[in-house]
Design an enzyme around this catalytic site. Structure first.
Site, mmCIF file in Angstrom:
data_model
loop_
_atom_site.group_PDB
_atom_site.id
_atom_site.type_symbol
_atom_site.label_atom_id
_atom_site.label_comp_id
_atom_site.label_asym_id
_atom_site.label_seq_id
_atom_site.Cartn_x
_atom_site.Cartn_y
_atom_site.Cartn_z
ATOM 1 N N ARG A 149 28.695 11.079 -37.431
ATOM 2 C CA ARG A 149 29.770 12.052 -37.261
ATOM 3 C C ARG A 149 29.462 12.852 -35.996
ATOM 4 O O ARG A 149 28.307 13.031 -35.616
ATOM 5 C CB ARG A 149 29.855 13.002 -38.447
ATOM 6 C CG ARG A 149 30.086 12.320 -39.794
ATOM 7 C CD ARG A 149 30.070 13.343 -40.922
ATOM 8 N NE ARG A 149 30.341 12.723 -42.224
ATOM 9 C CZ ARG A 149 29.399 12.351 -43.082
ATOM 10 N NH1 ARG A 149 28.100 12.528 -42.776
ATOM 11 N NH2 ARG A 149 29.710 11.809 -44.245
ATOM 12 N N LYS A 173 26.617 16.034 -44.167
ATOM 13 C CA LYS A 173 27.372 17.038 -44.931
ATOM 14 C C LYS A 173 26.518 17.605 -46.053
ATOM 15 O O LYS A 173 25.775 16.868 -46.706
ATOM 16 C CB LYS A 173 28.639 16.403 -45.512
ATOM 17 C CG LYS A 173 29.709 16.087 -44.469
ATOM 18 C CD LYS A 173 30.964 15.563 -45.138
ATOM 19 C CE LYS A 173 32.080 15.339 -44.126
ATOM 20 N NZ LYS A 173 33.313 14.830 -44.767
ATOM 21 N N HIS A 245 35.114 9.956 -34.075
ATOM 22 C CA HIS A 245 35.052 9.300 -35.384
ATOM 23 C C HIS A 245 35.426 7.823 -35.301
ATOM 24 O O HIS A 245 35.072 7.039 -36.187
ATOM 25 C CB HIS A 245 35.984 10.020 -36.367
ATOM 26 C CG HIS A 245 35.390 10.182 -37.738
ATOM 27 N ND1 HIS A 245 34.277 10.954 -37.986
ATOM 28 C CD2 HIS A 245 35.750 9.650 -38.939
ATOM 29 C CE1 HIS A 245 33.982 10.896 -39.283
ATOM 30 N NE2 HIS A 245 34.855 10.111 -39.873
ATOM 31 N N ARG A 248 32.450 5.688 -35.441
ATOM 32 C CA ARG A 248 31.907 5.588 -36.798
ATOM 33 C C ARG A 248 32.667 4.528 -37.596
ATOM 34 O O ARG A 248 32.069 3.710 -38.298
ATOM 35 C CB ARG A 248 32.001 6.967 -37.461
ATOM 36 C CG ARG A 248 31.441 7.060 -38.885
ATOM 37 C CD ARG A 248 31.408 8.535 -39.270
ATOM 38 N NE ARG A 248 31.277 8.752 -40.697
ATOM 39 C CZ ARG A 248 30.115 8.826 -41.350
ATOM 40 N NH1 ARG A 248 28.993 8.651 -40.685
ATOM 41 N NH2 ARG A 248 30.089 9.058 -42.644
ATOM 42 N N HIS A 271 27.771 8.260 -47.090
ATOM 43 C CA HIS A 271 28.855 8.455 -48.054
ATOM 44 C C HIS A 271 28.281 8.690 -49.447
ATOM 45 O O HIS A 271 27.416 7.936 -49.892
ATOM 46 C CB HIS A 271 29.768 7.228 -48.101
ATOM 47 C CG HIS A 271 30.659 7.092 -46.908
ATOM 48 N ND1 HIS A 271 31.262 5.905 -46.540
ATOM 49 C CD2 HIS A 271 31.061 8.005 -45.987
ATOM 50 C CE1 HIS A 271 31.990 6.096 -45.465
ATOM 51 N NE2 HIS A 271 31.884 7.362 -45.102
ATOM 52 N N TYR A 280 36.520 0.047 -45.458
ATOM 53 C CA TYR A 280 36.218 -0.808 -44.312
ATOM 54 C C TYR A 280 36.270 -2.292 -44.654
ATOM 55 O O TYR A 280 36.257 -3.125 -43.752
ATOM 56 C CB TYR A 280 34.841 -0.445 -43.738
ATOM 57 C CG TYR A 280 34.798 0.971 -43.235
ATOM 58 C CD1 TYR A 280 35.477 1.348 -42.087
ATOM 59 C CD2 TYR A 280 34.113 1.965 -43.934
ATOM 60 C CE1 TYR A 280 35.478 2.656 -41.641
ATOM 61 C CE2 TYR A 280 34.095 3.278 -43.499
ATOM 62 C CZ TYR A 280 34.787 3.615 -42.355
ATOM 63 O OH TYR A 280 34.783 4.912 -41.915
#
Length: 299
Positions: A149, A173, A245, A248, A271, A280
């Site tokens: 990110r 995150k 992004h 990514r 994730h 994806y």
């Protein structure tokens, strides 16, 4: 009256970092305006930072009573999540009241990705002879080579790079740490930048450990990275909607298309849920057709 002084900077964030259309930005700002009006009517707060999950659920229920469609409700919740996520990212708040609020399930929009030729053309568009050129070339290689990110990239530290092992430690995150392998091309450029370019920079006190520095000797901003990539895309003649992004998305898609295990990609992306990574697997229709042709007994 409730105080909401963050709308201007939130608008800039949506335009530059999220690359949203004018209509989407206007809709998000309108939704936040409606929330502010709703809270004003409740006479409970004077500051947007005091909003609780219960307040947001009450606001959504109030909006639903007006006959809101599921798609509109999803957009409103997306706007709320973006706004309070922005406040959290900017360290204006330390909690996110939208964390436990779920939007109605809709079909997911597939993100734009770049193919390898387009990524190479972006890298080639960087003029390495200009100040910051090698740094910007390294930024693209690291974004694509590690699937980071943009917030993770600009906060990456020298002490978090393990050159001999070929890994970097990433703070994602919620301050979650993960180890991500760094590809040989990205690592090669990173070493050149660190040991031959960055050593000549004049660095501000307190920023000595940050990898990517601006002309003032501080770590780069997310907006700078976004603007740089947009300019390079224009120079390379790429007409897709591109942001940091995008690299990514491309990183994850190319790994899965190449046969990488979904759990491994989930770990590298940081994730929490495997369902986030699974998007994806739906990006390349020709790849799926090839899988059927190759492996299905009736093909």
């Amino acid at each position: 009256m409730i105080n909401n002084p963050y709308l201007k900077s939130f608008k800039t964030y949506l335009r530059l970092e999220r690359a949203l259309s004018r209509n989407s930005i206007d809709a998000y700002l309108n939704d936040i305006g409606n929330l502010t009006q709703y809270l004003d009517l409740s006479n409970k707060y004077t500051n947007i930072k005091q909003v609780t999950p219960s307040d947001l659920k009450s606001f959504i229920s109030w909006a639903n009573e007006l006959g809101m469609l599921p798609s509109t409700q999803a957009r409103v919740i997306s706007g709320l999540k973006s706004f309070f996520g922005f406040l959290l990212l900017e360290q204006i708040t330390d909690t996110d009241p939208t964390a436990m609020i779920e939007a109605p399930r809709l079909s997911r929009k597939l993100p734009d990705i770049l193919n390898l030729l387009e990524i190479n053309s972006l890298i080639d568009a960087v003029d390495a002879s200009r100040p910051g050129g090698m740094r910007n070339k390294t930024i693209i290689e690291v974004l694509y080579g590690c699937g980071l990110r943009v917030s993770e990239l600009v906060n990456l530290k020298i002490s978090e790079v393990y050159e001999d092992e070929g890994f970097i430690k990433v703070i994602g995150k919620g301050n979650a740490e993960r180890l991500v392998p760094i590809g040989s091309s990205a690592l090669k450029l990173l070493k050149i930048y660190l040991h031959e370019i960055r050593v000549h920079n004049k660095i501000k006190e307190g920023y000595q450990d940050y990898i990517f520095l601006n002309n003032s000797g501080k770590n780069l901003s997310r907006i700078y990275v976004f603007k740089t990539i947009k300019a390079l895309a224009e120079k390379a003649g790429i007409n897709k909607s591109i942001s940091p992004h995008t690299f990514r998305h491309s990183f994850a898609t190319h790994l899965i298309e190449g046969g990488a295990d979904l759990r491994a990609v989930q770990e590298m992306l940081g994730h929490v849920s495997i369902t986030t990574t699974e998007i994806y697997t739906h990006l390349d229709r020709s790849y799926l057709k090839e899988v059927i042709t190759t492996f299905h007994p009736r093909s």
